[in-house]
Design an enzyme around this catalytic site. Structure first.
Site, PDB file in Angstrom:
ATOM      1  N   TRP A 164       0.809  -1.222   0.000  1.00 16.66           N
ATOM      2  CA  TRP A 164       0.000   0.000   0.000  1.00 16.66           C
ATOM      3  C   TRP A 164       0.837   1.264   0.000  1.00 16.66           C
ATOM      4  O   TRP A 164       0.375   2.304   0.496  1.00 16.66           O
ATOM      5  CB  TRP A 164      -0.944   0.024   1.214  1.00 16.66           C
ATOM      6  CG  TRP A 164      -2.203  -0.738   1.008  1.00 16.66           C
ATOM      7  CD1 TRP A 164      -2.634  -1.820   1.709  1.00 16.66           C
ATOM      8  CD2 TRP A 164      -3.226  -0.471   0.016  1.00 16.66           C
ATOM      9  NE1 TRP A 164      -3.843  -2.256   1.212  1.00 16.66           N
ATOM     10  CE2 TRP A 164      -4.223  -1.450   0.179  1.00 16.66           C
ATOM     11  CE3 TRP A 164      -3.362   0.484  -1.001  1.00 16.66           C
ATOM     12  CZ2 TRP A 164      -5.353  -1.488  -0.633  1.00 16.66           C
ATOM     13  CZ3 TRP A 164      -4.490   0.436  -1.797  1.00 16.66           C
ATOM     14  CH2 TRP A 164      -5.477  -0.530  -1.606  1.00 16.66           C
ATOM     15  N   ARG A 276     -31.724  24.177  -7.259  1.00 19.40           N
ATOM     16  CA  ARG A 276     -32.639  23.082  -7.609  1.00 19.40           C
ATOM     17  C   ARG A 276     -34.011  23.351  -6.966  1.00 19.40           C
ATOM     18  O   ARG A 276     -34.099  23.600  -5.756  1.00 19.40           O
ATOM     19  CB  ARG A 276     -32.061  21.768  -7.073  1.00 19.40           C
ATOM     20  CG  ARG A 276     -32.976  20.575  -7.192  1.00 19.40           C
ATOM     21  CD  ARG A 276     -33.096  20.101  -8.611  1.00 19.40           C
ATOM     22  NE  ARG A 276     -33.844  18.844  -8.687  1.00 19.40           N
ATOM     23  CZ  ARG A 276     -34.229  18.299  -9.824  1.00 19.40           C
ATOM     24  NH1 ARG A 276     -33.941  18.890 -10.982  1.00 19.40           N
ATOM     25  NH2 ARG A 276     -34.893  17.173  -9.819  1.00 19.40           N
ATOM     26  N   GLU A 371      -2.923   5.622   7.726  1.00 20.51           N
ATOM     27  CA  GLU A 371      -2.182   6.191   8.871  1.00 20.51           C
ATOM     28  C   GLU A 371      -2.894   5.956  10.199  1.00 20.51           C
ATOM     29  O   GLU A 371      -2.944   6.841  11.059  1.00 20.51           O
ATOM     30  CB  GLU A 371      -1.905   7.679   8.639  1.00 20.51           C
ATOM     31  CG  GLU A 371      -0.867   7.860   7.555  1.00 20.51           C
ATOM     32  CD  GLU A 371      -0.588   9.299   7.251  1.00 20.51           C
ATOM     33  OE1 GLU A 371      -0.428  10.068   8.210  1.00 20.51           O
ATOM     34  OE2 GLU A 371      -0.534   9.637   6.062  1.00 20.51           O
TER      35      GLU A 371
HETATM   36  C1  LIG Z   1      -4.743   4.127  -0.174  1.00 25.24           C
HETATM   37  C2  LIG Z   1      -3.813   3.762   0.937  1.00 25.24           C
HETATM   38  C3  LIG Z   1      -2.619   4.447   1.082  1.00 25.24           C
HETATM   39  C4  LIG Z   1      -1.686   4.025   2.042  1.00 25.24           C
HETATM   40  N1  LIG Z   1      -0.441   4.623   2.072  1.00 25.24           N
HETATM   41  C5  LIG Z   1       0.511   4.077   2.875  1.00 25.24           C
HETATM   42  C6  LIG Z   1       1.873   4.550   2.802  1.00 25.24           C
HETATM   43  O1  LIG Z   1       2.202   5.473   2.044  1.00 25.24           O
HETATM   44  N2  LIG Z   1       2.806   3.955   3.581  1.00 25.24           N
HETATM   45  C7  LIG Z   1       2.498   2.922   4.424  1.00 25.24           C
HETATM   46  O2  LIG Z   1       3.395   2.423   5.089  1.00 25.24           O
HETATM   47  N3  LIG Z   1       1.223   2.481   4.530  1.00 25.24           N
HETATM   48  C8  LIG Z   1       0.227   3.006   3.768  1.00 25.24           C
HETATM   49  N4  LIG Z   1      -1.060   2.550   3.843  1.00 25.24           N
HETATM   50  C9  LIG Z   1      -1.386   1.472   4.789  1.00 25.24           C
HETATM   51  C10 LIG Z   1      -2.352   1.920   5.897  1.00 25.24           C
HETATM   52  O3  LIG Z   1      -1.690   2.757   6.821  1.00 25.24           O
HETATM   53  C11 LIG Z   1      -2.952   0.639   6.533  1.00 25.24           C
HETATM   54  O4  LIG Z   1      -3.827   0.083   5.552  1.00 25.24           O
HETATM   55  C12 LIG Z   1      -3.704   0.926   7.808  1.00 25.24           C
HETATM   56  O5  LIG Z   1      -2.821   1.313   8.832  1.00 25.24           O
HETATM   57  C13 LIG Z   1      -4.513  -0.289   8.270  1.00 25.24           C
HETATM   58  O6  LIG Z   1      -3.767  -1.448   8.249  1.00 25.24           O
HETATM   59  P1  LIG Z   1      -4.338  -2.766   7.532  1.00 25.24           P
HETATM   60  O7  LIG Z   1      -4.821  -2.366   6.189  1.00 25.24           O
HETATM   61  O8  LIG Z   1      -3.304  -3.825   7.608  1.00 25.24           O
HETATM   62  O9  LIG Z   1      -5.608  -3.175   8.391  1.00 25.24           O
HETATM   63  P2  LIG Z   1      -5.615  -4.101   9.694  1.00 25.24           P
HETATM   64  O10 LIG Z   1      -4.583  -3.637  10.654  1.00 25.24           O
HETATM   65  O11 LIG Z   1      -5.593  -5.538   9.269  1.00 25.24           O
HETATM   66  O12 LIG Z   1      -7.052  -3.770  10.295  1.00 25.24           O
HETATM   67  C14 LIG Z   1      -8.245  -4.398   9.842  1.00 25.24           C
HETATM   68  C15 LIG Z   1      -9.398  -3.948  10.750  1.00 25.24           C
HETATM   69  O13 LIG Z   1      -9.125  -4.360  12.113  1.00 25.24           O
HETATM   70  C16 LIG Z   1      -9.170  -3.221  12.969  1.00 25.24           C
HETATM   71  N5  LIG Z   1      -8.177  -3.364  14.048  1.00 25.24           N
HETATM   72  C17 LIG Z   1      -6.889  -3.779  13.933  1.00 25.24           C
HETATM   73  N6  LIG Z   1      -6.291  -3.765  15.127  1.00 25.24           N
HETATM   74  C18 LIG Z   1      -7.197  -3.294  16.014  1.00 25.24           C
HETATM   75  C19 LIG Z   1      -7.173  -3.019  17.424  1.00 25.24           C
HETATM   76  N7  LIG Z   1      -6.070  -3.193  18.166  1.00 25.24           N
HETATM   77  N8  LIG Z   1      -8.308  -2.549  18.000  1.00 25.24           N
HETATM   78  C20 LIG Z   1      -9.439  -2.352  17.264  1.00 25.24           C
HETATM   79  N9  LIG Z   1      -9.513  -2.577  15.940  1.00 25.24           N
HETATM   80  C21 LIG Z   1      -8.395  -3.044  15.320  1.00 25.24           C
HETATM   81  C22 LIG Z   1      -8.881  -2.028  12.072  1.00 25.24           C
HETATM   82  O14 LIG Z   1      -9.409  -0.831  12.630  1.00 25.24           O
HETATM   83  C23 LIG Z   1      -9.576  -2.433  10.782  1.00 25.24           C
HETATM   84  O15 LIG Z   1     -10.945  -2.128  10.861  1.00 25.24           O
HETATM   85  C24 LIG Z   1      -2.019   2.977   2.925  1.00 25.24           C
HETATM   86  C25 LIG Z   1      -3.266   2.338   2.824  1.00 25.24           C
HETATM   87  C26 LIG Z   1      -4.155   2.712   1.837  1.00 25.24           C
HETATM   88  C27 LIG Z   1      -5.468   1.985   1.711  1.00 25.24           C
END
Ligand SMILES: Cc1cc2nc3c(=O)[nH]c(=O)nc-3n(C[C@H](O)[C@H](O)[C@H](O)COP(=O)(O)OP(=O)(O)OC[C@H]3O[C@@H](n4cnc5c(N)ncnc54)[C@H](O)[C@@H]3O)c2cc1C
Length: 387
Positions: A164, A276, A371
């Site tokens: 990502w 509108r 983030e």
């Molecule tokens: C378009 C886009 C741009 C991005 N850009 C970057 C970038 O430039 N650099 C980079 O390093 N990353 C980047 N990311 C990654 C982004 O920061 C992560 O997707 C985000 O932190 C969530 O991690 P995950 O997708 O692994 O979800 P997961 O951590 O697997 O979470 C899945 C679900 O479980 C919940 N959850 C997880 N742990 C807990 C907890 N302890 N308590 C309660 N709920 C929880 C979450 O809230 C979520 O609903 C990007 C993501 C996207 C979609």
């Protein structure tokens, strides 16, 4: 959009001039390209990147001693970000994306490193850059990353996978977070600056996504990537601290981006509702519509003010992890609600790609995820309450 909606901030003439420049760029350069960039799916508007760089919008946040604009205070960054994202949040975030790469360098880097990596960001043709921490199995749990950094003489050898990563398809240089020992969790995380052409580093295919297509994402594959010890930021184990400090700043700016998007949705829906007509009068005279717009105005200002409070504390040098989490949480949830409200106000036309509001609703969703998801922001805020 008013320059700053009846804001009580006491801004200097320099700040006002620069915010006006950002507003002009947002309205005349960014907004007209919003639909085309969305349709393109996986292409950043590099011509706008160059145009923005030439007038200082891509590097105003870099300290003057490294050639930047020197408008380093968080309040100015927030107000500029808000204006750019009023034009389009995906393109606006692309234009200021150097800040996300620069922050860990400013936080952890030596003077020599700052000069080496920040100065190029301030030229008329700056490199696109990126920050990589997220891995396929470690997103919210950023302290658990598994990408290994193994010391070998005057180099580290990096192996692992990132996912990502915003800007990865175009980036010439990355800040990459790896661990010197996964068992140490946060105390093992270490940051490196890695050149794109380093042998063993490959970038995956652009990822197709729901919105904010002005920034393109991809995976990174690290296969025995040799990085000089001189390119390590800070000491071994200091990377997680640098990442959290980076998030303190970037979450305030996400709040600002969302305030800009919320205001765009509000303005668009208000104009539409004035013009509108249904049942013989403008729909803004139907109370359900008028009250929805009132709620959208309150959400816009709440997002703005929550971010301003965090920015002011940041500029005083205070620790703002909780306030930044609030700015991101309030901003992203309000942007989601406001863009939904704009779609609803336009009725069937809200669902049409003739108008931008359906796109803004897709764009807003990202800010509740990247983030640190909204759950993670609530975790940070609730931990502060419990401490
Ligand atoms: C378009 C886009 C741009 C991005 N850009 C970057 C970038 O430039 N650099 C980079 O390093 N990353 C980047 N990311 C990654 C982004 O920061 C992560 O997707 C985000 O932190 C969530 O991690 P995950 O997708 O692994 O979800 P997961 O951590 O697997 O979470 C899945 C679900 O479980 C919940 N959850 C997880 N742990 C807990 C907890 N302890 N308590 C309660 N709920 C929880 C979450 O809230 C979520 O609903 C990007 C993501 C996207 C979609």
């Amino acid at each position: 959009m008013p320059l700053i909606a009846r804001d009580a901030l006491d801004l200097s003439a320099d700040q006002r001039d620069f915010i006006a420049l950002a507003q002009d760029f947002a309205l005349n350069e960014i907004r007209p390209r919003a639909r085309e960039v969305d349709d393109a799916q996986t292409e950043s508007p590099l011509d706008l990147w160059t145009k923005a760089a030439k007038i200082g919008l891509a590097s105003f946040m870099i300290p003057a001693e490294y050639g930047g604009g020197g408008l380093t205070d968080m309040v100015t960054q927030l107000l500029v970000q808000e204006q750019l994202c009023y034009g389009d949040i995906g393109i606006g975030n692309f234009v200021t994306s150097s800040g996300f790469f620069a922050d860990p360098i400013l936080e952890l880097g030596t003077e020599e490193q700052k000069d080496r990596w920040l100065r190029p960001l301030t030229t008329d043709a700056p490199p696109v850059t990126a920050l990589a921490t997220t891995e396929p199995d470690y997103g919210s749990d950023a302290a658990g990353i598994q990408t290994r950094a193994v010391r070998d003489g005057d180099h580290y050898v990096l192996s692992g996978q990132k996912t990502w990563i915003s800007n990865a398809p175009y980036a010439q240089r990355f800040v990459i977070f790896a661990t010197v020992d996964p068992a140490l969790r946060s105390r093992g995380v270490t940051a490196f600056v890695v050149e794109r052409d380093t042998p063993g580093l490959t970038v995956g295919k652009p990822m197709r996504k729901m919105g904010q297509r002005g920034i393109v994402n991809a995976e990174l594959f690290l296969d025995d990537v040799r990085v000089p010890v001189a390119d390590r930021l800070g000491e071994e184990g200091q990377g997680f601290f640098g990442l959290m400090r980076t998030f303190d700043a970037s979450r305030i700016l996400i709040g600002a981006s969302c305030a800009g998007l919320s205001r765009a949705a509000l303005d668009y829906a208000t104009d539409y509702a004035k013009n509108r007509r249904q049942f013989g009068k403008p729909i803004i005279e139907h109370q359900a519509v008028a009250f929805r717009l009132a709620d959208m105005a309150v959400r816009t200002d709440t997002a703005h003010l929550t971010a301003v409070r965090a920015a002011q504390l940041f500029d005083r040098g205070e620790r703002v992890t909780t306030e930044a989490a609030m700015a991101k949480l309030v901003g992203s949830e309000n942007a989601m609600a406001n863009t939904w409200g704009a779609v609803q106000t336009l009725g069937g036309w809200g669902y049409s790609q003739e108008f931008l509001v359906e796109k803004w609703m897709r764009d807003a969703k990202l800010e509740e995820i990247e983030e640190g998801t909204s759950d993670i922001q609530r975790l940070i805020i609730s931990r502060a309450l419990a401490s």
